[in-house]
Design a protein around this motif. Structure first.
Motif: not given
Length: 128
Positions: A11-15, A84-88, A120-128
């Protein structure tokens, strides 16, 4: 037995930035295409990026300018996806895929059918 194991999602934040890793074992993929795909809830799996056995790199339009695919300098069975510069809207499960070596060094594909082995995949979650 071939295995692809992804890691690095969280889990990361936008940007923010993240680096995903994919470690393959059981075969040598140093001269094979290895790609990244992602799948958001309720959506089809979509192409993100690929690096061919010859080092060519190709990206989805959504990834150009923000994501970078690379291969470890020594252990060619490990590939990375720098986000980089991740978005929701980048929120998804990210999958690593490898093409069988018989497909050749210059082979690459943007379709899921073009790959023979999957992680199997890895979850990326981008919060706004």
């Amino acid at each position: 037995q071939v295995q692809l194991v992804e890691s690095g999602g969280r889990l990361v934040q936008a940007g923010d930035s993240l680096r995903l890793s994919c470690a393959a074992s059981g075969r040598t993929f140093s001269n094979s295409a290895m790609g990244w795909f992602r799948q958001a809830p309720g959506k089809e799996r979509e192409f993100v990026a690929v690096i061919s056995g010859s080092g060519g790199r190709y990206y989805a339009d959504s990834a150009k300018g923000r994501f970078t695919v690379s291969r470890h300098n020594v252990n060619k069975n490990t590939v990375y996806l720098q986000l980089n510069s991740l978005k929701p809207e980048d929120t998804a499960v990210y999958f690593c895929a490898a093409a069988d070596p018989y497909r050749g060094t210059f082979y690459y594909n943007t379709r899921t059918q073009g790959y023979d082995y999957w992680g199997q995949g890895t979850q990326v979650t981008v919060s706004s």
